[in-house]
Design a protein around this motif. Structure first.
Motif, PDB file in Angstrom:
ATOM      1  N   ARG A  50      -8.360  -3.543  -8.661  1.00 36.72           N
ATOM      2  CA  ARG A  50      -7.714  -4.691  -9.306  1.00 36.72           C
ATOM      3  C   ARG A  50      -6.219  -4.482  -9.527  1.00 36.72           C
ATOM      4  O   ARG A  50      -5.396  -5.349  -9.221  1.00 36.72           O
ATOM      5  N   GLN A  51      -5.827  -3.356 -10.090  1.00 39.95           N
ATOM      6  CA  GLN A  51      -4.412  -3.099 -10.398  1.00 39.95           C
ATOM      7  C   GLN A  51      -3.560  -3.013  -9.135  1.00 39.95           C
ATOM      8  O   GLN A  51      -2.446  -3.542  -9.099  1.00 39.95           O
ATOM      9  N   ARG A  52      -4.065  -2.339  -8.115  1.00 41.32           N
ATOM     10  CA  ARG A  52      -3.316  -2.255  -6.852  1.00 41.32           C
ATOM     11  C   ARG A  52      -3.116  -3.638  -6.240  1.00 41.32           C
ATOM     12  O   ARG A  52      -2.048  -3.948  -5.714  1.00 41.32           O
ATOM     13  N   PHE A  53      -4.149  -4.463  -6.312  1.00 42.22           N
ATOM     14  CA  PHE A  53      -4.065  -5.821  -5.768  1.00 42.22           C
ATOM     15  C   PHE A  53      -3.005  -6.627  -6.499  1.00 42.22           C
ATOM     16  O   PHE A  53      -2.169  -7.289  -5.876  1.00 42.22           O
ATOM     17  N   ILE A  54      -3.018  -6.578  -7.829  1.00 45.72           N
ATOM     18  CA  ILE A  54      -2.053  -7.328  -8.613  1.00 45.72           C
ATOM     19  C   ILE A  54      -0.630  -6.821  -8.359  1.00 45.72           C
ATOM     20  O   ILE A  54       0.298  -7.613  -8.171  1.00 45.72           O
ATOM     21  N   ALA A  55      -0.470  -5.498  -8.301  1.00 47.04           N
ATOM     22  CA  ALA A  55       0.848  -4.929  -8.026  1.00 47.04           C
ATOM     23  C   ALA A  55       1.374  -5.399  -6.675  1.00 47.04           C
ATOM     24  O   ALA A  55       2.552  -5.755  -6.528  1.00 47.04           O
ATOM     25  N   ARG A  56       0.499  -5.405  -5.671  1.00 51.73           N
ATOM     26  CA  ARG A  56       0.905  -5.863  -4.335  1.00 51.73           C
ATOM     27  C   ARG A  56       1.280  -7.340  -4.351  1.00 51.73           C
ATOM     28  O   ARG A  56       2.270  -7.751  -3.737  1.00 51.73           O
ATOM     29  N   ALA A  57       0.519  -8.142  -5.096  1.00 52.41           N
ATOM     30  CA  ALA A  57       0.790  -9.567  -5.167  1.00 52.41           C
ATOM     31  C   ALA A  57       2.140  -9.835  -5.834  1.00 52.41           C
ATOM     32  O   ALA A  57       2.844 -10.796  -5.476  1.00 52.41           O
ATOM     33  N   LEU A  58       2.512  -8.991  -6.804  1.00 50.43           N
ATOM     34  CA  LEU A  58       3.778  -9.155  -7.521  1.00 50.43           C
ATOM     35  C   LEU A  58       4.950  -8.466  -6.828  1.00 50.43           C
ATOM     36  O   LEU A  58       6.074  -8.526  -7.307  1.00 50.43           O
ATOM     37  N   GLY A  59       4.656  -7.797  -5.703  1.00 48.93           N
ATOM     38  CA  GLY A  59       5.713  -7.143  -4.947  1.00 48.93           C
ATOM     39  C   GLY A  59       6.145  -5.795  -5.499  1.00 48.93           C
ATOM     40  O   GLY A  59       7.219  -5.313  -5.182  1.00 48.93           O
ATOM     41  N   ASP A  60       5.305  -5.208  -6.326  1.00 55.40           N
ATOM     42  CA  ASP A  60       5.633  -3.887  -6.904  1.00 55.40           C
ATOM     43  C   ASP A  60       5.327  -2.765  -5.937  1.00 55.40           C
ATOM     44  O   ASP A  60       4.516  -2.810  -5.119  1.00 55.40           O
TER      45      ASP A  60
END
Length: 130
Positions: free
Chosen positions: A120-130
Motif C-alpha cells: 500500500r505505501q509503495r503504491f501511494i508513494a509512486r502515485a504521488l511521485g515520491d
C-alpha cells in the motif's frame, strides 16, 4: 512485504438501494433515471474488496486493474441490488473475481474483476511521485 494467500471460493456480498445519485443521469453515463453502469462497476468492486478484507494484512491492499461489465437489465430508483463476488482464481499477485448483481431473482449485471495485490505505501508513494 509478504503477500497473503487467497484460495478461490472466497465470497462477499454488498447491497445498494438505488437513489437518484446512482442513476445514469446523475453520473453522466446516459440520460435515463436508472442504475448507471459505472455505479454497477463500483458496487462490484466493493464486493471484491469485501471478499478479501478479513484476510488482508496491514500494509497490503489490492487495486482494480481490469474489469468487464455486462449490464443486462435496468434498475429503477428505489430498488435494492445485491452484488455477490466470488474469488474465481489466483495467479501470483492477481486475483480474479466473478460478480453477479441481482435485483431479487433477476440478474442485473455480471462483472469480471481483476485486482492486484501490492504494498500500500509503495503504491501511494509512486502515485504521488515520491
Amino acid at each position: 512485504m509478504e503477500l497473503p494467500e487467497f484460495a478461490p471460493g472466497l465470497t462477499a456480498r454488498v447491497e445498494l438501494t438505488v437513489t437518484d445519485a446512482d442513476t445514469a443521469q446523475s453520473l453522466g453515463s446516459g440520460d435515463v433515471p436508472v442504475l448507471a453502469t459505472p455505479r454497477v462497476l463500483a458496487l462490484a468492486e466493493a464486493a471484491t474488496v469485501a471478499a478479501t478484507a478479513r484476510q488482508m494484512p496491514g500494509g497490503v491492499t489490492t487495486v482494480g486493474t481490469r474489469a468487464e461489465v455486462e449490464h443486462r437489465a435496468p434498475t429503477p430508483v428505489g430498488r435494492t441490488v445485491i452484488a455477490q463476488a466470488t474469488l474465481a482464481g489466483v495467479e501470483g499477485r492477481v486475483l480474479f473475481f466473478d460478480v453477479t448483481v441481482r435485483d431479487g431473482e433477476a440478474v442485473v449485471a455480471e462483472v469480471r474483476v481483476e485486482r492486484t495485490l501490492l504494498d500500500r505505501q509503495r503504491f501511494i508513494a509512486r502515485a504521488l511521485g515520491d
